[in-house]
Design an enzyme around this catalytic site. Structure first.
Site, PDB file in Angstrom:
ATOM      1  N   ILE A 151       0.703  -1.208  -0.037  1.00 38.80           N
ATOM      2  CA  ILE A 151       0.076   0.274  -0.047  1.00 38.80           C
ATOM      3  C   ILE A 151       0.832   1.131   0.082  1.00 38.80           C
ATOM      4  CG2 ILE A 151      -1.969  -1.058   1.188  1.00 38.80           C
ATOM      5  CD1 ILE A 151      -1.067   0.121   3.665  1.00 38.80           C
ATOM      6  N   GLY A 170       8.868   3.485  -0.630  1.00 40.70           N
ATOM      7  CA  GLY A 170       9.710   4.411  -0.699  1.00 40.70           C
ATOM      8  C   GLY A 170      11.229   3.998  -0.751  1.00 40.70           C
ATOM      9  N   GLY A 171      12.047   4.934  -0.522  1.00 36.22           N
ATOM     10  CA  GLY A 171      13.500   4.670  -0.909  1.00 36.22           C
ATOM     11  C   GLY A 171      14.136   3.482  -0.033  1.00 36.22           C
ATOM     12  N   MET A 172      13.557   3.617   1.435  1.00 33.41           N
ATOM     13  CA  MET A 172      14.258   2.729   2.324  1.00 33.41           C
ATOM     14  C   MET A 172      13.416   1.650   3.003  1.00 33.41           C
ATOM     15  SD  MET A 172      16.271   5.486   4.634  1.00 33.41           S
ATOM     16  CE  MET A 172      17.065   4.350   5.789  1.00 33.41           C
ATOM     17  N   GLY A 173      12.130   1.847   2.434  1.00 33.43           N
ATOM     18  CA  GLY A 173      11.130   0.667   3.053  1.00 33.43           C
ATOM     19  C   GLY A 173       9.817   0.604   2.178  1.00 33.43           C
ATOM     20  N   VAL A 205       5.178  -0.265   2.908  1.00 29.75           N
ATOM     21  CA  VAL A 205       4.161  -0.341   3.785  1.00 29.75           C
ATOM     22  C   VAL A 205       3.217  -1.558   3.016  1.00 29.75           C
ATOM     23  CG1 VAL A 205       2.182   0.441   5.170  1.00 29.75           C
ATOM     24  CG2 VAL A 205       4.201   1.853   4.787  1.00 29.75           C
ATOM     25  N   LYS A 258       4.806  -1.839   8.533  1.00 29.96           N
ATOM     26  CA  LYS A 258       5.711  -0.809   8.246  1.00 29.96           C
ATOM     27  C   LYS A 258       7.139  -1.596   8.109  1.00 29.96           C
ATOM     28  CE  LYS A 258       5.909   3.093   9.728  1.00 29.96           C
ATOM     29  NZ  LYS A 258       6.318   4.435  10.697  1.00 29.96           N
ATOM     30  N   ASP A 276       7.559  15.333  14.974  1.00 34.52           N
ATOM     31  CA  ASP A 276       7.307  15.093  13.592  1.00 34.52           C
ATOM     32  C   ASP A 276       5.929  15.578  13.239  1.00 34.52           C
ATOM     33  OD1 ASP A 276       8.072  14.958  10.827  1.00 34.52           O
ATOM     34  OD2 ASP A 276       8.353  12.823  11.121  1.00 34.52           O
TER      35      ASP A 276
END
Length: 407
Positions: free
Chosen positions: A16, A19-22, A24, A39, A133
């Site tokens: 779903i 990204g560049g590092m992981g 979901v 995640k 954040d």
């Protein structure tokens, strides 16, 4: 690398997000028969250990808060071939960031979402937890209308778990008031080295300069999120991250020319570079924000009522669009602002009932006394009256039997 079929005990349904590092994934827990969002961070070495620490911290904070407006974390673990993973509540809906891009929330819905997100952040602050954040992408809005604050991975507890050293990131920070191009150097460093934890576009100056996050910095980020939600633009604009950071460090908030002066004053205070000049609490900011909103007085009255109910965790909230015939006349500036906020056809969202509110309402009703008790009392009165009538009849029966009526 193909998507995994399982992560831990969870059966992967589909990806779903990535990204560049992981990535979901939507998955199902075979033991509890519920869907979860997982995640995964695909890193190795020390970065893997750091990711695992963040996931564990996020799970611990979720357990401490246990709040209806915070995404619940269920599990953490490590898959050797995949990396650390975090299993959390699956929220079927969109992030506030996506709603901002699609411009599909009306003014009342937007403020009610902010009220719910405020309650989640305030609950964290009451437990001495700083999120660090806050941004639109970390606020989810479910299809049922419940706002959910997520991603406490870089949060810290005041006095514990400090992730960044005290003092500025750069030891060569010049004395205050001396302009040596430090802002640009710092901005470039933050974008290249990745030393900064969080989202710089929503961070206050003191955090960009290396200070640890505080409730005041969270309130700044929350106000920046509210600013973007209501205006469609960042309070510190720029063509890239470097320009945005420089603007935060050197320039005042970019107030749209059509924003009503009272509303502009609220944001100028909330986004002040001096933490001591900002609102001291989130409810104080929301009260001033609602009071300064354009539109009819009855809209602000409804939102003030929602703010009070939400803060007391009582009652339920729902959103409905106002017909033009119900609105009071607006000033020219308010009309322009309101037109921009309603540029596209906003969706109607019913903000879900707070389970905590339902529980408290039930307890208050019970404290006043159940209606069943009143009904039993009425029945008892009738039984006593009937008994007295029967006693009177039996007492008078012999006399009536021997009585002779005269002609």
């Amino acid at each position: 690398m193909p998507d995994p079929k399982s992560i831990g005990r969870y059966q992967v349904i589909r990806p779903i997000g990535s990204g560049g590092m992981g990535a979901v994934y939507l998955a199902e827990d075979p033991l509890l028969k519920r869907r979860v969002a997982i995640k995964v961070v695909k890193v190795a070495g020390e970065a893997r250990n750091q990711a695992m620490l963040r996931f564990r911290r996020e799970a611990e904070i979720s357990a401490q808060l246990n709040h209806p407006n915070v995404v619940t974390v269920f599990d953490v673990g490590v898959e050797e071939e995949i990396g650390p993973f975090l299993a959390m509540e699956y929220v079927e809906g969109k992030s506030l960031g996506k709603h901002i891009k699609e411009k599909d929330l009306d003014l009342e819905t937007s403020v009610r979402v902010l009220i719910q997100a405020m309650r989640a952040l305030r609950a964290a602050h009451r437990r001495a937890i700083v999120h660090r954040d806050i941004k639109p992408d970390n606020i989810l809005l479910s299809e049922e209308g419940r706002a959910k604050l997520m991603d406490f991975g870089i949060a810290r507890t005041l006095g514990h778990m400090g992730l960044m050293p005290e003092g500025p990131l750069d030891p060569d920070l010049p004395p205050e008031g001396e302009d040596t191009g430090y802002a640009q150097t710092l901005a470039l460093r933050l974008t290249v080295t990745g030393d900064f934890l969080g989202s710089p576009a929503y961070a206050p100056p003191e955090v960009l300069k290396g200070g640890e996050g505080t409730p005041a910095s969270d309130r700044y980020s929350f106000a920046a999120t509210a600013f973007e939600l209501l205006t469609g633009q960042l309070p510190h604009p720029g063509s890239g991250l470097t320009e945005i950071i420089i603007h935060i460090l050197q320039d005042p908030v970019a107030i749209p020319p059509d924003m009503p002066p009272q509303l502009a004053g609220v944001f100028q205070r909330a986004l002040s570079p001096d933490p001591d000049e900002r609102h001291t609490t989130l409810p104080e900011f929301m009260e001033e924000l609602i009071d300064a909103l354009p539109g009819p007085a009855h809209l602000r009255a409804k939102l003030f009522g929602a703010l009070t109910q939400e803060d007391d965790a009582s009652g339920m909230v729902s959103v409905s669009r106002f017909r033009a015939s119900e609105q009071a006349p607006l000033t020219a500036a308010q009309e322009t602002t309101d037109a921009r906020l309603r540029k596209s056809q906003p969706v109607r969202i019913d903000l879900a009932e707070d389970p905590v509110a339902s529980y408290l309402t039930t307890r208050r009703t019970q404290a006043r006394g159940p209606e069943e008790g009143t009904n039993w009392l009425r029945v008892l009165k009738w039984v006593v009256l009937l008994f007295l009538l029967l006693q009177l009849f039996w007492w008078l029966a012999p006399a009536l039997a021997n009585f002779h009526w005269n002609d």
